[in-house]
Design an enzyme around this catalytic site. Structure first.
Site, PDB file in Angstrom:
ATOM      1  CB  SER A 152      -0.943   0.016   1.207  1.00 52.09           C
ATOM      2  OG  SER A 152      -0.205  -0.046   2.417  1.00 52.09           O
ATOM      3  CG  HIS A 184      -4.031  -1.130  -1.715  1.00 53.65           C
ATOM      4  ND1 HIS A 184      -4.546   0.137  -1.550  1.00 53.65           N
ATOM      5  CD2 HIS A 184      -3.661  -1.551  -0.474  1.00 53.65           C
ATOM      6  CE1 HIS A 184      -4.477   0.470  -0.270  1.00 53.65           C
ATOM      7  NE2 HIS A 184      -3.956  -0.542   0.395  1.00 53.65           N
ATOM      8  CE  LYS A 199      -7.564   0.081   1.036  1.00 54.06           C
ATOM      9  NZ  LYS A 199      -8.343  -0.464   2.165  1.00 54.06           N
TER      10      LYS A 199
END
Length: 384
Positions: free
Chosen positions: A178, A206, A238
């Site tokens: 990240s 991610h 996300k």
């Protein structure tokens, strides 16, 4: 006095450039942000596909709230597992190619649930040195022996695995790191897991929605099968644009987690309205190649624009584009100078990143436009 001790430690954080500040947005999530009456261009968000304010998700959430209410009322194993939760778990399993999926309230809670459920005293966890804080905390909770290998170093990991006499072994890694934006060597990790009979737990917070065919994640990016020893975690706050997380894996593994993951058992289930929004999000993710292509184009624009400048970009192929500064106070000064120019880019400092590697973390989203990147590049070049 106890309070004086705390204040002294807060003062030390301030002195060392490590005290965090919170800002309150006065606008929905998106590149155009309003904070304290100021209009800013934001490069802070993990909303990689620009779905957090997507009308289709808003409509699905509203329809879900009207049909199912806004709260679940109980944990999943009592009476809080509603129809939208069951439908979303089925869709997530199909989307990732695994037999089953299990919903969690957050990615942090998912990781804290997975590791202690799979290993404990007498077992060993082999963790990448740059793993997310939730993975580090999960190992501590498990009480298993913790062995950290140098970042993405398969040879070092192989030596540790070969020397271990642990009852059970678990390899633990982020898929996309990240703060660096690089990818774990997942095919090599799976080969080692198979050779040494270890679990491979992959945190794809991610990568899910961004990487792989139709955004199916980092395993799909490497064209890896949904192996029975792989436990796959993806977050839904996300790229998916909403909230929550899930764990996908072999049917037996997921049943075991349902029975033993404390962060699943002992918490209220998420909102059914959000589950409805996430089912709509999966459809958009699968049909968002144009958004993923834009992310790649924006990353290339940033890298080309800063080529030859003093700004050192890490070699990231993802939406996370870190600009290394080094000193904590220097990173804060650059972030403040950008903020004065109407550009919101967070300064990331230890303990989130190793000492001496403070950085700007530029997060790109498909909602950014080329002119937004041009503005950021111009501002950084002005600050050289």
């Amino acid at each position: 006095m106890i309070l004086d001790q705390l204040q002294g430690r807060l003062d030390a954080l301030q002195r060392d450039g490590l005290r965090r500040a919170r800002r309150t947005l006065e606008s929905p999530c998106g590149p155009a942000a309003q904070v304290d009456g100021a209009r800013l261009l934001s490069f802070c968000s993990n909303d990689y596909l620009g779905l957090a304010n997507e009308p289709a998700l808003i409509d699905a959430a509203c329809a879900g709230a009207r049909a199912w209410g806004v709260g679940s009322g109980a944990s999943h194993l009592v009476s809080g597992h509603l129809g939208p939760h069951a439908a979303l778990e089925q869709r997530l399993a199909e989307f990732t190619g695994f037999a089953r999926a299990l919903l969690f309230s957050t990615g942090y809670m998912a990781n804290l649930g997975i590791v202690p459920a799979l290993v404990g005293r007498g077992d060993a966890v082999f963790a990448d040195r740059l793993n997310h804080a939730s993975l580090i905390d999960a190992v501590q909770l498990s009480r298993a022996d913790s062995q950290r290998y140098p970042h993405a170093d398969l040879a070092a990991l192989e030596r540790l695995l070969a020397a271990s006499r642990a009852n059970r072994k678990l390899i633990l890694t982020d898929a996309v790191f990240s703060m660096d934006g690089d990818l774990a060597p997942l095919p090599g990790l799976l080969e080692l897991a198979e050779r040494f009979d270890a679990w491979l737990v992959v945190d794809d917070a991610h990568g899910f929605g961004v990487l792989g065919a139709q955004g199916r994640g980092s395993l799909a990016h490497f064209e890896m099968p949904a192996a029975s020893r792989v436990v796959y975690m993806g977050t839904l706050g996300k790229a998916a644009g909403a909230a929550g997380a899930f764990v996908a894996g072999d049917r037996t593994v997921i049943e075991w987690l349902q029975q033993h993951a404390r962060t699943y058992i002992f918490t209220t289930a998420g909102s059914p309205a959000i589950a409805c929004a996430l089912s709509a999000s999966l459809e958009l993710i699968a049909n968002s190649d144009c958004r993923r292509n834009r992310l790649r184009q924006l990353a290339a624009q940033l890298r080309d624009g800063l080529a030859g400048s003093r700004w050192q970009l890490l070699p990231s192929p993802t939406a996370i584009q870190p600009v290394i500064i080094g000193d904590n106070h220097a990173a804060l000064r650059v972030a403040a100078a950008l903020y004065e120019r109407g550009l919101w880019v967070p300064a990331i400092r230890p303990p989130t990143v190793p000492r001496g590697t403070a950085r700007l973390r530029v997060s790109l989203t498909a909602a950014h436009q080329p002119q937004d990147l041009a503005r950021l590049v111009d501002a950084l070049r002005d600050l050289e």
